[in-house]
Design an enzyme around this catalytic site. Structure first.
Site, short mmCIF file in Angstrom:
data_model
loop_
_atom_site.label_atom_id
_atom_site.label_comp_id
_atom_site.label_asym_id
_atom_site.label_seq_id
_atom_site.Cartn_x
_atom_site.Cartn_y
_atom_site.Cartn_z
N ASP A 1 -9.66 4.68 -10.57
CA ASP A 1 -9.68 5.14 -11.96
C ASP A 1 -9.69 6.67 -11.96
O ASP A 1 -10.64 7.30 -12.41
CB ASP A 1 -10.94 4.59 -12.66
CG ASP A 1 -10.95 4.88 -14.16
OD1 ASP A 1 -9.87 5.18 -14.71
OD2 ASP A 1 -12.03 4.81 -14.76
N VAL B 1 -15.40 14.66 -16.59
CA VAL B 1 -15.85 13.66 -15.64
C VAL B 1 -15.52 12.27 -16.17
O VAL B 1 -15.80 11.95 -17.32
CB VAL B 1 -17.38 13.77 -15.43
CG1 VAL B 1 -17.90 12.68 -14.52
CG2 VAL B 1 -17.74 15.15 -14.88
N CYS B 2 -14.91 11.45 -15.31
CA CYS B 2 -14.63 10.06 -15.65
C CYS B 2 -15.68 9.20 -14.95
O CYS B 2 -15.62 9.00 -13.74
CB CYS B 2 -13.23 9.67 -15.19
SG CYS B 2 -12.84 7.95 -15.54
N LEU B 3 -16.67 8.76 -15.72
CA LEU B 3 -17.76 7.98 -15.15
C LEU B 3 -18.22 6.98 -16.20
O LEU B 3 -18.71 7.37 -17.27
CB LEU B 3 -18.90 8.93 -14.76
CG LEU B 3 -20.12 8.34 -14.08
CD1 LEU B 3 -19.74 7.64 -12.77
CD2 LEU B 3 -21.14 9.43 -13.80
N ASN C 1 -12.40 11.59 -9.61
CA ASN C 1 -12.84 11.24 -10.96
C ASN C 1 -13.24 12.44 -11.82
O ASN C 1 -13.90 12.28 -12.83
CB ASN C 1 -14.01 10.25 -10.89
CG ASN C 1 -13.70 9.09 -9.99
OD1 ASN C 1 -14.26 8.98 -8.91
ND2 ASN C 1 -12.76 8.23 -10.39
#
Length: 189
Positions: free
Chosen positions: A120, A86-88, A78
């Site tokens: 994701d 950052v994918c959060l 992620n």
């Protein structure tokens, strides 16, 4: 008495809270742009790793989420390896003004590194390894920690402006905590 806006006061308060919570914060462009030294969580493939995480607080903070990214490389499903983005959800879509910067560094990022979400991904290779070859995933994470996320790797990054700023501020960071310790010890005498 309308000088600093409530958003600006909250921004300042949250940065001070982050510093007071023993995080090493290096200001790079006013109190809305800085890096934070972040350590990999114990018991994970990232344990022993040290990252500089870039934080950029938007004008509408805390109602708009901060922009964060890893400065040195990390292998994670992620986190984009090239940009450090950052994918959060909790930072991107589900951010709330109830959260603060301490939440990011003491809860959200440690949880992300402990429990990646391979469904994701920003790094498809990391997600695939995590799902199908977990031992190889852990090995590659450890390899990145050794290569890019050691104290030595951070020192080698010294040519970057963030680090130049840090070098000058390093003494003041330690002197603040040393001063507090010395002050306390002085009182005991």
């Amino acid at each position: 008495m309308s000088s600093p806006s409530s958003g600006k006061r909250r921004m300042d308060t949250d940065v001070v809270k982050l510093i007071e919570s023993k995080h090493e914060v290096n200001i790079t462009g006013g109190l809305n742009e800085f890096t934070v030294k972040f350590y990999g969580p114990k018991g994970t493939a990232y344990e022993g790793g040290v990252w500089r995480v870039r934080v950029d607080l938007p004008e509408k903070y805390p109602f708009k989420s901060p922009s964060i990214g890893f400065v040195n490389r990390i292998f994670h499903p992620n986190i984009d390896e090239a940009s450090g983005t950052v994918c959060l959800d909790v930072i991107n879509q589900a951010w709330s003004a109830l959260y603060d910067l301490v939440n990011i560094f003491e809860s959200f990022l440690p949880q992300l590194l402990t429990y990646p979400n391979p469904t994701d991904p920003l790094n498809g290779d990391a997600a695939t390894l995590f799902l199908h070859k977990p031992d190889e995933f852990k090995r590659k994470c450890r390899e990145y920690v050794e290569k890019f996320a050691s104290e030595e790797a951070l020192r080698k990054m010294g040519a970057e402006p963030v680090e130049e700023k840090k070098a000058g501020e390093d003494d003041s960071d330690s002197s603040i905590s040393d001063f507090t310790d010395d002050e306390t010890q002085g009182m005991e005498l």
